[in-house]
Structure formats: structure tokens, C-alpha cells
Scaffold this active site. Sequence first.
Site, PDB file in Angstrom:
ATOM      1  N   ASP A 169       2.594   6.268  16.539  1.00 39.24           N
ATOM      2  CA  ASP A 169       3.736   5.814  15.746  1.00 39.24           C
ATOM      3  C   ASP A 169       4.367   4.601  16.432  1.00 39.24           C
ATOM      4  O   ASP A 169       4.517   4.555  17.656  1.00 39.24           O
ATOM      5  CB  ASP A 169       4.771   6.938  15.605  1.00 39.24           C
ATOM      6  CG  ASP A 169       5.776   6.647  14.513  1.00 39.24           C
ATOM      7  OD1 ASP A 169       5.714   7.311  13.456  1.00 39.24           O
ATOM      8  OD2 ASP A 169       6.630   5.747  14.701  1.00 39.24           O
TER       9      ASP A 169
ATOM     10  N   GLN B 268      11.077  10.637   3.421  1.00 35.66           N
ATOM     11  CA  GLN B 268       9.764   9.994   3.552  1.00 35.66           C
ATOM     12  C   GLN B 268       9.935   8.492   3.359  1.00 35.66           C
ATOM     13  O   GLN B 268      10.535   8.048   2.380  1.00 35.66           O
ATOM     14  CB  GLN B 268       8.783  10.546   2.505  1.00 35.66           C
ATOM     15  CG  GLN B 268       7.399   9.912   2.626  1.00 35.66           C
ATOM     16  CD  GLN B 268       6.391  10.446   1.613  1.00 35.66           C
ATOM     17  OE1 GLN B 268       6.722  11.262   0.762  1.00 35.66           O
ATOM     18  NE2 GLN B 268       5.163   9.969   1.712  1.00 35.66           N
TER      19      GLN B 268
ATOM     20  N   HIS C  12       1.100  11.274   5.671  1.00 33.65           N
ATOM     21  CA  HIS C  12       0.889  11.211   7.118  1.00 33.65           C
ATOM     22  C   HIS C  12       1.469  12.467   7.730  1.00 33.65           C
ATOM     23  O   HIS C  12       2.546  12.914   7.340  1.00 33.65           O
ATOM     24  CB  HIS C  12       1.506   9.959   7.739  1.00 33.65           C
ATOM     25  CG  HIS C  12       2.911   9.670   7.300  1.00 33.65           C
ATOM     26  ND1 HIS C  12       3.205   9.155   6.052  1.00 33.65           N
ATOM     27  CD2 HIS C  12       4.099   9.832   7.928  1.00 33.65           C
ATOM     28  CE1 HIS C  12       4.510   9.000   5.947  1.00 33.65           C
ATOM     29  NE2 HIS C  12       5.092   9.422   7.064  1.00 33.65           N
TER      30      HIS C  12
HETATM   31  P1  AMP Z   1       8.158   9.053   7.376  1.00 30.97           P
HETATM   32  O1  AMP Z   1       9.639   8.929   7.475  1.00 30.97           O
HETATM   33  O2  AMP Z   1       7.661  10.473   7.508  1.00 30.97           O
HETATM   34  O3  AMP Z   1       7.596   8.362   6.157  1.00 30.97           O
HETATM   35  O4  AMP Z   1       7.566   8.341   8.659  1.00 30.97           O
HETATM   36  C1  AMP Z   1       7.098   7.034   8.688  1.00 30.97           C
HETATM   37  C2  AMP Z   1       6.707   6.740  10.120  1.00 30.97           C
HETATM   38  O5  AMP Z   1       5.850   5.622  10.131  1.00 30.97           O
HETATM   39  C3  AMP Z   1       7.889   6.433  11.035  1.00 30.97           C
HETATM   40  O6  AMP Z   1       7.898   7.346  12.123  1.00 30.97           O
HETATM   41  C4  AMP Z   1       7.613   4.981  11.473  1.00 30.97           C
HETATM   42  O7  AMP Z   1       8.011   4.726  12.797  1.00 30.97           O
HETATM   43  C5  AMP Z   1       6.107   4.885  11.290  1.00 30.97           C
HETATM   44  N1  AMP Z   1       5.573   3.550  11.089  1.00 30.97           N
HETATM   45  C6  AMP Z   1       6.001   2.620  10.190  1.00 30.97           C
HETATM   46  N2  AMP Z   1       5.228   1.515  10.265  1.00 30.97           N
HETATM   47  C7  AMP Z   1       4.289   1.766  11.198  1.00 30.97           C
HETATM   48  C8  AMP Z   1       3.196   1.014  11.723  1.00 30.97           C
HETATM   49  N3  AMP Z   1       2.913  -0.237  11.302  1.00 30.97           N
HETATM   50  N4  AMP Z   1       2.428   1.568  12.698  1.00 30.97           N
HETATM   51  C9  AMP Z   1       2.707   2.810  13.144  1.00 30.97           C
HETATM   52  N5  AMP Z   1       3.709   3.578  12.686  1.00 30.97           N
HETATM   53  C10 AMP Z   1       4.495   3.058  11.725  1.00 30.97           C
END
Ligand code: AMP
Length: 122
Positions: free
Chosen positions: A33, A98, A104
Site C-alpha cells: 500500500d 471504499q 482489494h
Molecule cells: P480503500 O479505502 O479500501 O479503497 O483503500 C484504498 C487503498 O489504496 C488505500 O489504503 C490507499 O493508500 C491505497 N492506494 C491508493 N493508490 C495506491 C497506489 N497507487 N499504490 C498502492 N496503494 C494505493
Amino acid sequence: MAYDTDNIFARILRGEIPAKTIYEDDHALAFHDINPQAPIHVLVIPKGPYVSMDDFTANAPDALVTGFFRAVGHVARQLDLAEGGYRILANHGPDSHQEVPHLHIHIFGGRRLGPMLLKPEG
Ligand code: AMP
């Protein structure tokens, strides 16, 4: 909700955006992440156009569902988290906050993670 083929994880799957990949097979990709909430914070995503857990469990083929969940367990073992413990989490929809509309599963570990959910404010 229709799948947005330009969401950031779709772009990572297509190789258009870099990610710190730690595991990949026919069904899943796992990467760190970008904004870790624990010493270990890894995301595992299925290789298919599924918005969330709801979409995936309703519509993905059995082989992908099985392969994806096996990959989650494999990645946790690969990270040496099986003995000490870890937490997995998948957000679906607005109440869950989300942010990225491609399924994910978060894997958190590397410290005592405390109670499961924050209490709502107010
Ligand atoms: P959610 O709130 O469950 O949709 O989580 C989205 C997650 O994606 C968050 O923990 C972000 O930090 C992560 N995230 C967003 N963009 C990226 C990226 N380019 N590479 C890795 N993680 C990411």
C-alpha cells in the site's frame, strides 16, 4: 456500479502505473500500500474487472474466487505473518469508505493491531 477501467488498480494491473509488487500469479497481484497503516500493509487484487467484494462474490468464476483467496493466504505466509497474526479487510461501498473501485483485500500486520474497529465519533 459499473466497473471503471481507468481506476488506479486497473492501471497497475495493465502496467501503466508502477507498484511495489511482492507476488503475482494467474489470479492475483499483491503490492505494498502506498500509504501504509501498519508496519506491513499489503493489498491483494484479483486479475479481473470486479468493483468490490459484492461484485466479485456474485459474478467472478469459481476458479478466480478460489485462486484469489488462495493468493491472499499465500501472501500472508510469504510475509511471515501466519504465526504472529494478521488482519484482512475489504471495503465495499460508501459506508465502508471504499476509495478505489477495484476489489482489494488489505493485509495488515507487523505489530499488535488492537481492537477491530474505531468507535464512531460523537
Ligand atoms: P480503500 O479505502 O479500501 O479503497 O483503500 C484504498 C487503498 O489504496 C488505500 O489504503 C490507499 O493508500 C491505497 N492506494 C491508493 N493508490 C495506491 C497506489 N497507487 N499504490 C498502492 N496503494 C494505493
